[in-house]
Design a protein around this motif. Structure first.
Motif, short mmCIF file in Angstrom:
data_model
loop_
_atom_site.label_atom_id
_atom_site.label_comp_id
_atom_site.label_asym_id
_atom_site.label_seq_id
_atom_site.Cartn_x
_atom_site.Cartn_y
_atom_site.Cartn_z
N SER A 244 0.86 -1.19 -0.10
CA SER A 244 0.11 0.17 0.10
C SER A 244 0.93 1.08 0.06
O SER A 244 0.40 2.17 0.51
CB SER A 244 -0.90 -0.04 1.34
OG SER A 244 -0.09 -0.31 2.28
N ASN A 245 2.21 1.33 -0.73
CA ASN A 245 2.79 2.39 -0.65
C ASN A 245 2.29 3.68 -1.00
O ASN A 245 2.55 4.70 -0.77
CB ASN A 245 4.08 2.18 -0.91
CG ASN A 245 4.46 1.68 -2.31
OD1 ASN A 245 3.18 1.64 -3.08
ND2 ASN A 245 5.48 1.52 -3.08
N ASP A 246 1.46 3.53 -2.16
CA ASP A 246 0.87 4.68 -2.77
C ASP A 246 -0.16 5.28 -1.54
O ASP A 246 -0.09 6.59 -1.70
CB ASP A 246 0.01 4.26 -4.17
CG ASP A 246 0.95 4.32 -5.40
OD1 ASP A 246 1.96 4.73 -5.19
OD2 ASP A 246 0.36 3.89 -6.34
N GLU B 36 9.68 3.29 -3.50
CA GLU B 36 10.59 2.46 -3.84
C GLU B 36 10.12 1.36 -4.71
O GLU B 36 8.77 1.26 -4.96
CB GLU B 36 11.44 1.90 -2.46
CG GLU B 36 12.59 2.54 -2.30
CD GLU B 36 13.62 2.30 -3.19
OE1 GLU B 36 13.73 1.44 -4.08
OE2 GLU B 36 14.55 3.22 -3.40
N LEU B 37 11.02 0.39 -5.14
CA LEU B 37 10.64 -0.56 -6.02
C LEU B 37 9.56 -1.20 -5.85
O LEU B 37 8.45 -1.59 -6.49
CB LEU B 37 11.86 -1.36 -6.39
CG LEU B 37 11.45 -2.85 -7.41
CD1 LEU B 37 11.41 -2.21 -8.56
CD2 LEU B 37 12.83 -3.64 -7.30
N GLY B 38 9.25 -1.97 -4.63
CA GLY B 38 7.93 -2.80 -4.20
C GLY B 38 6.98 -1.76 -3.65
O GLY B 38 7.29 -0.94 -2.87
N TRP C 17 3.57 -6.86 -7.82
CA TRP C 17 3.74 -5.79 -6.77
C TRP C 17 4.73 -4.80 -7.01
O TRP C 17 5.28 -4.39 -6.03
CB TRP C 17 4.27 -6.88 -5.44
CG TRP C 17 3.12 -7.77 -5.01
CD1 TRP C 17 3.17 -9.36 -5.19
CD2 TRP C 17 1.59 -7.52 -4.96
NE1 TRP C 17 2.02 -9.80 -4.85
CE2 TRP C 17 1.13 -8.82 -4.73
CE3 TRP C 17 0.96 -6.51 -4.65
CZ2 TRP C 17 -0.15 -8.94 -4.37
CZ3 TRP C 17 -0.64 -6.40 -4.29
CH2 TRP C 17 -1.03 -7.77 -4.09
N ILE C 18 5.21 -4.61 -8.20
CA ILE C 18 6.08 -3.60 -8.39
C ILE C 18 5.09 -2.42 -8.31
O ILE C 18 4.21 -2.07 -8.43
CB ILE C 18 6.44 -3.58 -9.90
CG1 ILE C 18 7.48 -4.62 -10.25
CG2 ILE C 18 7.19 -2.41 -10.47
CD1 ILE C 18 8.02 -4.92 -11.66
N SER C 19 5.97 -1.24 -7.70
CA SER C 19 5.39 0.08 -7.64
C SER C 19 4.66 0.48 -8.59
O SER C 19 5.35 0.20 -9.99
CB SER C 19 6.34 0.98 -6.92
OG SER C 19 6.72 0.63 -5.47
#
Length: 502
Positions: free
Chosen positions: A67-69, A84-86, A147-149
């Motif tokens: 859930s980085n977004d 970051e990447l993931g 699962w790539i950002s």
């Protein structure tokens, strides 16, 4: 990676032009070095502590939070926190603080406060930040391409690495046995570079004058093995007990553009320790341009030689882009700030965590020992082979505090003894030369001393805790989750890892 990318496809002509532009940038850099374009730089190096910290995101049950977004939207601070990447990663760019007086205390307090604010903001997403080298609850299913950002540059990087490689990435690592258990192995294929995202690090930056760059880079290479042994915090991935700092070999494998045949031919990997001591920063940029094909060949229309002829400082965009896709453990960085060029060493060997105090201690040890080695009467890199420094890194990553390392005038010795008897006094002298107060030096270097005396790193604690839970009847997955809950609690408490109870 230097900057955002805009192109989604690259032609053969793009690649040829990019190669030409990288060489033009290298020629411009060489000219700048010869003509003293960096003359306004400082010697000795600027006493500032600069760092980037990569975090994992976890749910309350300690599984990865993809859930980085949403997390970054809640944090709402693009200048400090970035993707970051993931999707289970974010990165924090810590504003540099002074490495003089008691200035590090302010930096430490600010870092703690910032992380507390962030955790409060992202709580509604059932997410929390974890500082750790590799998240032990990551399973192979979390490392798939889906699962790539969302940031386009990561998908493009993934496409280019697999186009160069021509086959799936192979993860292949024999572990170090847990107490009372057989050795474990990781064997898996990956259809993406997301295993790279499993490797979360602490990156330390130091601005260096050109004439001092070679000495600082050589010294950093000498220190790498001891750094990793002291700070190891990455013992588990995909349910397997691997190396104490598994992040080192997993990162190497996850970004490897070489199929087996090119490995057998001795083609150099993109994650690279190097192969020789250097005499100039130009040696590193020249190797990068000579040995490595482009991954992201995006070209600007700027002629760096024409910029210099006009009295302007060029961005060297192609050189920066290319350099950002070659992952040296001590990476040279060219950059411009306020219209002035400068050079930095980016130290990349350290894992994130476990606590803010541990991170500050790792940074203080690195900066202090680096300066102490550079200012020694007899440079250590003139008295040991480059291969010995690389072997020290490999041993430190595999065995942590149990590693045996080579050091001049000492021979082979344990990592803890090397640090206690040789490197800690050097680090203290180096920090004193920077101007760090005795109080600050005692605070941070006592943490390093405590780890050596107790032989407890983040990795050692994690391994012991999992053994304890399994001996109590838990399976591996439950033992890892239980260990992680205690890890997060201890991380928030803030006591250094060598004081954590098993």
């Amino acid at each position: 990676m230097g900057r955002e990318v805009t192109s989604r496809t690259f032609s053969r002509a793009d690649r040829r032009l990019f190669r030409q532009k990288v060489l033009m940038c290298a020629d411009a850099l060489e000219r700048m070095l010869q003509e003293g374009a960096f003359a306004d730089d400082i010697d000795p190096p600027r006493p500032m502590l600069g760092m980037e910290i990569e975090f994992n995101l976890v749910h309350a049950d300690m599984t990865p939070a993809m859930s980085n977004d949403a997390v970054l939207e809640s944090i709402d601070d693009d200048a400090v926190f970035q993707t970051e990447l993931g999707q289970f990663n974010v990165e924090m760019n810590v504003k540099p603080g002074p490495l003089v007086g008691d200035g590090t205390f302010d930096l430490e307090r600010t870092l703690r406060a910032s992380l507390s604010v962030v955790d409060a903001r992202i709580h509604r997403h059932d997410a929390q930040l974890v500082m750790i080298g590799m998240l032990p609850t990551l399973e192979l299913e979390h490392l798939d391409r889906e699962w790539i950002s969302a940031n386009p540059r990561y998908e493009l990087l993934n496409e280019q690495i697999f186009a160069a490689r021509g086959e799936d990435i192979e993860l292949d690592l024999d572990g170090v046995a847990l107490e009372g258990r057989p050795r474990e192995q990781l064997r898996a294929d990956s259809n993406s570079v997301v295993p790279e995202a499993a490797c979360t690090s602490l990156q330390l930056h130091l601005r260096v004058a050109p004439e001092q760059f070679a000495a600082h880079w050589n010294a950093a290479q000498c220190l790498a093995g001891a750094q990793v042994a002291l700070a190891a915090n990455s013992p588990f991935l995909a349910g397997k007990a691997l190396w104490h700092e598994s992040r080192i070999p997993i990162f190497e494998q996850a970004t490897d553009t070489r199929p087996l045949e090119l490995k057998n031919q001795g083609v150099r990997p993109r994650v690279w320790f190097g192969e020789r001591w250097i005499t100039s920063v130009f040696d590193l940029f020249e190797e990068n341009s000579r040995y490595f094909p482009a991954l992201l060949p995006e070209v600007t229309d700027v002629d760096p030689a024409a910029e210099l002829d006009a009295g302007r400082i060029p961005d060297l965009s192609e050189l920066q882009m290319h350099n950002g896709t070659i992952y040296r453990w001590n990476r040279p960085v060219y950059d411009c700030a306020d219209g002035r060029p400068h050079l930095r060493i980016e130290n990349r060997v350290l894992p994130a965590g476990p606590t803010v105090l541990d991170i500050m201690a790792n940074a203080a040890f690195y900066y202090g020992a680096l300066r102490g080695l550079v200012e020694a009467d007899r440079p250590v890199w003139t008295r040991m082979s480059f291969n010995a420094a690389e072997e020290n890194l490999r041993a430190g990553a595999q065995h942590g505090m149990d590693a045996q390392m080579y050091w001049p005038d000492v021979g082979r010795t344990g990592a803890d003894e090397l640090v206690l008897r040789r490197l800690l006094p050097i680090a203290d002298q180096g920090l004193a030369a920077f101007g760090l107060s005795q109080k600050a030096r005692d605070r941070y270097l006592s943490v390093i001393e405590g780890r050596c005396l107790t032989r407890q790193t983040g990795a050692a604690w994690q391994r012991a805790q999992v053994v304890r839970h399994e001996d109590a009847g838990m399976n591996r997955r439950d033992a890892l989750a239980a260990m992680m809950r205690q890890y997060v609690e201890n991380m928030r408490d803030g006591s250094p890892v060598h004081t954590w109870r098993v």
